[in-house]
Structure formats: C-alpha cells, structure tokens
Scaffold this motif. Structure first.
Motif, mmCIF file in Angstrom:
data_model
loop_
_atom_site.group_PDB
_atom_site.id
_atom_site.type_symbol
_atom_site.label_atom_id
_atom_site.label_comp_id
_atom_site.label_asym_id
_atom_site.label_seq_id
_atom_site.Cartn_x
_atom_site.Cartn_y
_atom_site.Cartn_z
ATOM 1 N N ARG A 88 5.458 32.328 -21.258
ATOM 2 C CA ARG A 88 4.777 31.825 -20.070
ATOM 3 C C ARG A 88 5.721 30.872 -19.362
ATOM 4 O O ARG A 88 6.414 30.091 -20.001
ATOM 5 C CB ARG A 88 3.520 31.023 -20.419
ATOM 6 N N TYR A 102 6.572 33.429 -26.081
ATOM 7 C CA TYR A 102 5.490 34.084 -26.825
ATOM 8 C C TYR A 102 5.775 34.058 -28.313
ATOM 9 O O TYR A 102 4.883 33.877 -29.126
ATOM 10 C CB TYR A 102 5.335 35.534 -26.336
ATOM 11 N N ILE A 221 2.328 31.059 -14.633
ATOM 12 C CA ILE A 221 0.960 30.527 -14.560
ATOM 13 C C ILE A 221 0.972 29.192 -13.821
ATOM 14 O O ILE A 221 1.863 28.365 -14.056
ATOM 15 C CB ILE A 221 0.377 30.247 -15.961
ATOM 16 N N MET A 228 -6.943 28.844 -11.403
ATOM 17 C CA MET A 228 -5.550 29.074 -11.818
ATOM 18 C C MET A 228 -4.976 30.241 -11.035
ATOM 19 O O MET A 228 -5.708 31.011 -10.406
ATOM 20 C CB MET A 228 -5.483 29.400 -13.306
ATOM 21 N N PRO A 317 -10.474 39.242 -17.880
ATOM 22 C CA PRO A 317 -9.049 39.548 -18.091
ATOM 23 C C PRO A 317 -8.227 38.436 -18.728
ATOM 24 O O PRO A 317 -7.016 38.567 -18.855
ATOM 25 C CB PRO A 317 -8.548 39.803 -16.669
ATOM 26 N N PHE A 318 -8.906 37.356 -19.223
ATOM 27 C CA PHE A 318 -8.166 36.169 -19.627
ATOM 28 C C PHE A 318 -7.514 36.261 -21.005
ATOM 29 O O PHE A 318 -7.347 35.261 -21.696
ATOM 30 C CB PHE A 318 -9.076 34.934 -19.503
ATOM 31 N N TYR A 319 -7.213 37.472 -21.395
ATOM 32 C CA TYR A 319 -6.413 37.661 -22.594
ATOM 33 C C TYR A 319 -5.453 38.822 -22.398
ATOM 34 O O TYR A 319 -4.696 39.181 -23.276
ATOM 35 C CB TYR A 319 -7.316 37.959 -23.810
ATOM 36 N N ASN A 369 -11.141 32.072 -23.761
ATOM 37 C CA ASN A 369 -9.961 31.701 -22.960
ATOM 38 C C ASN A 369 -10.370 31.311 -21.556
ATOM 39 O O ASN A 369 -9.847 30.371 -20.979
ATOM 40 C CB ASN A 369 -8.981 32.871 -22.892
#
Ligand SMILES: Cc1cc2nc3c(=O)[nH]c(=O)nc-3n(C[C@H](O)[C@H](O)[C@H](O)COP(=O)(O)OP(=O)(O)OC[C@H]3O[C@@H](n4cnc5c(N)ncnc54)[C@H](O)[C@@H]3O)c2cc1C
Ligand SMILES: COc1ccc2c(c1)CN(c1nc(C(=O)N(C)c3cc(Cl)c(F)cc3C(=O)O)c(Cl)s1)C2
Length: 455
Positions: A88, A102, A221, A228, A317-319, A369
C-alpha cells in the motif's frame, strides 16, 4: 462418469451471466466435456470499449489466480494484463506518502487487472471449445428451475428465446434473476445490507510522456476516516481512482466550488494528478453507485440449479475479494464434480452445505474492514498489531500467518483464517496479560524494596 454403470453422461448446462464468474465457470464445465450455453444480458464486451460504471480494475490475488491456473489462463492474465502491487502507498493529508509492503518476507504481491482484460480472454478461451456457445444481448426474464426451463428476451429484437437445460448455473451478479427464482423455495435464508457509502470512479491519466504519474507497483490509498480514496494502476499507465463516501457527502458536493474545496482540503495531492477540469467533469458526469452485501443459502434447487459468484454472495469491496471468492467458487465446484463424478444431486447439495460458511466469513471480514476502514491503515493500534504480527510471522511463518496475509496470500478457507485470528488474539491477550502481571509484579517488588530500603 455420472451414471450407475460408470459411463459419462454429457450434461446440457446453461450459464446465466457472462461476467467474470460465468465466463470462467463455462470454461470449467467445457473442460469436463459438458455442453455449455452462456447467456449474457450485455453485448459482447470484446467488441465494445470499457464498460463504464463498474469497477474498471480489480485486485487479483491467489484465490482468483488458482482458479485461472486450472483453466490455463493464470500466466496470460498475470504476464499480459496484471500490474503487480507490492504494497500500500498511503497518502497523508499533507501530501506525503509512506509504504506498507504486503509481504516484506517473501515479496508476494497482488495484481491490478482491468475487468475487461479478464472477461475478454475468458470469453475468448471458450471459443476453443466447440461444446460452448455464447449468446449476448439475452436477458433472463422467466424460468422454471425444477423443469430446467429458461426464457430469455433479446435486448435488440425483443424476441423471446426459450431454452431447456439439465443444469442451470446462475452467475448473474448481485441482482441475480436466477437467485430471485431460487428464493421462492421453502427454507431459503436471505439477508441483504446496503451500506451508507457509495463509490464513484475517477481517473488519473498518464503523464505527458505516457508514463505513470505515481509509483505504479502499489495500491494507493488516501484514508480519511469517514471516507477514502483508492487507486489501482491500469495497463495504459492511467489509474482508476475509486472515491468511497457516504451518499450524504456526495450529495453535499453539489457545485464545482464545493468539490474543489473538498479535494483541496482532503486530497490536495490528487488534484494536479487528476487535473481540475477532469475532476469536475468526471465527478459530475457520473453518480455514486451503491454497495450491497448479500448473504443467502442454500445456493441450489435440487439437482437442477445453482448460483455462484456475486449472485450467491455479493460482498462490499473492502477486502478486494469479491471476484477472488467467485473464482474460488468455480475451483471448489470443479473439485466436487471430480469427487462425485458429475452426479449433480450430490455436487449441488455438498456445495450448498459447505461453501456458505466461507462466503459468510469473507463477507463479515470485508464488512469489518469497511467499519474499521476509517483508520484501517493509520490507527496506532492497527499499526502496533501489524508490527507484532509481522515479527511473530517472521519468527514462525508456518504457525503465525496474520489475518490479512492468509486471506490475500493463501487459499486457507476464509473460516479458518478467522479461527486462526481468534487463536492469535487469545495468545496475544494472554501473553500481554502475562507480561502485564510479570512487569507489575516486578515493578511492585522494586517499589516495595525501595520503600523498605528507605524506612
Ligand atoms: C467498487 C468495486 C471494487 C471491487 N474491487 C474488487 C477487487 O479489487 N478484487 C475483487 O476480487 N473483487 C472486486 N470487486 C467485486 C467484483 O467486481 C465482483 O465480485 C465480481 O464482478 C463478481 O463477478 P460475477 O460474474 O459474479 O458478477 P458480475 O461481474 O456482476 O457479472 C454478472 C453478469 O451477469 C449479467 N446478468 C445480470 N443479470 C442478467 C440476466 N437477467 N440475464 C442475463 N445476464 C445477466 C450481467 O450483465 C453481468 O455481465 C469490486 C466490486 C466493486 C463494486
Ligand atoms: C477497485 O476498488 C477497490 C476497492 C477496495 C479495495 C480494492 C479495490 C482492493 N482492496 C484490497 N484490500 C486489501 C486488504 O487486504 N485490505 C485489508 C485493505 C482494505 C482496504 Cl479498504 C484498503 F483500502 C487497502 C487494503 C490493503 O491492505 O491494501 C488487499 Cl490486500 S487488496 C480493497
């Protein structure tokens, strides 16, 4: 072999939905020798430019890659269409950035792939099987699943096309028509949750030399608490930027001036990247799309019909797991075809009985998340826990796989990922408690000694 005498009976399968999961499932079934007819509402995306209003690119990780590998498309997708993301790249409000890899140990990464660069090759690969036929511009409007009967309407001529099948696979997405039929059966559990956030796609174009304007091998991000922004790289060196905000926020930004003030306050570094005029044009050209989570079961009607992908388990979609989980459905379904020798009654029942726990688990993880998202990657306790996780992961990689790594970089069942995390929490809390008591005991001892020494 799916008959008592051990011979193979070629099944007549209809797949509803030629999106990512439907087109992949058609390949799995074709490879098993069955006859597949794939019906898709939209036109053939291989002939049309980028379909707007859907997440233009997606994060492909190991679960999705494993399914693609089964049909011989993993290398093609990774090498020709995938952009590796090593970590990220977090953008602070002052415009400074920092990187959270990661997997600093084994350098594993995830891949950004354009939706159409996944869907196109999946459809193209099915041309190699003469037992697969594709029908576009066909919308499922009626069905009798128990009778294997489907009625489609052609979107151009409005003509009705009636079809019979031994097996109906519904891969027709979150608003599935096949699921609507399945819902009518008794003992069907259904739960949907629309979250207050919507999403809107913006674009960071290539720079004047046609190159990337930001470091390309990262998932960028901009975490800002209540909302966000996230950016994934495209092959043409542009970025698809997804702005996630409560619909109330979108509504309140109803003028160019308010929009610019908002971006100057919260995403100042992104304005020169997107371009003021493009930001205004793209923001007001579209409207925010809703995000829905759907949990339901069972996924089948006897040995006649089955839903997979978002039709069975749309997740927020937060994963970055929705498509990966849908592709994993295909891997698991294929294993069941192998195990039960294409005996549909056993296959569909076992799929329904076993798959729902893992899809409910990833749905909960993604929703968690979303709730934690406000400061998912910035909250000190998150970073502290991550630091602890990374140290122990480094010391005992086989025993201690942090939750995020196991979801994204392993094919450990989602339910097992959660159980591991719960075990880790217990161990950490006990050891912290233990450390706590030891340090306070030692502290007390020193205080006591000092006190006694003084008197
Ligand atoms: C903003 C956003 C970001 C995302 N990011 C990621 C990510 O990074 N990684 C990831 O893994 N997942 C991601 N996802 C999730 C991913 O997009 C979905 O999980 C995936 O598209 C599901 O594929 P599917 O084939 O099941 O459904 P869909 O892709 O929705 O395909 C369904 C198909 O069925 C067709 N259809 C629908 N109704 C009918 C009908 N009545 N008759 C005929 N055809 C019909 C539709 O035209 C469509 O082509 C994201 C989703 C969103 C919204
Ligand atoms: C195209 O639109 C979208 C929208 C959301 C996502 C994606 C694509 C891809 N996404 C991924 N999320 C993870 C992850 O595990 N977590 C915990 C994260 C969760 C959030 Cl919300 C986040 F912003 C970063 C991470 C992160 O760790 O990078 C991956 Cl790994 S990939 C989310």
């Amino acid at each position: 072999a799916n008959l008592e005498n051990g011979t193979f009976k070629k099944l007549d399968v209809v797949v509803v939905g030629g999106g990512l999961v439907g087109s992949l499932e058609a390949l799995f079934l074709a490879k098993r020798g069955h006859r597949v007819r794939l019906y898709e509402y939209r036109e053939d995306i291989r002939n049309t430019p980028q379909a707007r209003g859907r997440s233009i690119n997606l994060a492909l990780s190991i679960r999705g890659r494993t399914a693609l590998r089964e049909v011989g498309l993993e290398d093609h997708m990774i090498n020709n269409h995938g952009i590796p993301m090593k970590g990220r790249n977090i953008h602070r409000i002052d415009g400074s950035t920092y990187i959270i890899p990661y997997d600093s140990r084994t350098k594993q990464c995830i891949y950004s792939v354009g939706r159409n660069y996944l869907n196109g090759p999946l459809l193209q690969e099915s041309e190699r099987y003469e037992n697969v036929e594709r029908f576009f511009n066909h919308k499922l409007i009626a069905s009798n699943l128990r009778k294997g009967f489907l009625s489609f309407q052609k979107t151009d001529t409005k003509e009705i096309v009636e079809v019979n099948a031994d097996l109906i696979i519904g891969a027709d997405g979150a608003f599935s028509a096949v699921r609507k039929e399945i819902m009518k059966q008794p003992l069907f559990d259904y739960n949907q949750k629309c979250i207050e956030h919507g999403y809107l796609e913006l674009c960071i174009p290539p720079d004047s030399n046609g190159g990337f304007q930001m470091p390309p091998n990262y998932l960028h991000i901009w975490p800002r608490g209540e909302f966000m922004m996230i950016a994934l790289p495209n092959q043409d060196c542009s970025w698809t930027v997804t702005l996630f905000m409560p619909f109330t926020h979108f509504k309140s930004l109803d003028s160019e001036d308010k929009l610019l003030k908002f971006f100057e306050k919260y995403f100042p570094d992104s304005i020169p990247l997107i371009g003021k005029q493009k930001l205004i044009a793209d923001y007001f050209a579209g409207s925010a799309s809703p995000l829905i989570a759907i949990k339901c079961r069972p996924y089948n009607v006897e040995d006649k019909a089955l839903i997979i992908g978002d039709a069975a388990h749309a997740v927020v979609p937060f994963y970055g797991q929705g498509m990966n989980a849908g592709f994993e459905d295909c891997t698991i379904l294929n294993q069941l075809f192998q195990k039960h020798h294409d005996d549909l009654a056993k296959i569909l029942k076992e799929f329904s009985d076993t798959r729902w726990e893992d899809t409910f688990a990833i749905s909960d993880l993604a929703m968690y998340n979303y709730i934690e998202m406000r400061d998912l990657v910035t909250r000190p306790s998150y970073l502290l826990r991550k630091a602890i996780d990374d140290v122990i992961f480094w010391l005992m990689p086989k025993v201690w796989i942090p939750l995020y790594n196991s979801v994204t970089f392993s094919t450990i069942p989602y339910t097992q990922c959660i159980k591991n995390r719960q075990w880790q929490d217990k161990v950490l809390n006990r050891s912290l408690l233990f450390l706590g008591t030891v340090t306070s005991a030692v502290g007390a001892f020193y205080v006591y000694k000092k006190f006694v020494g003084l008197s």
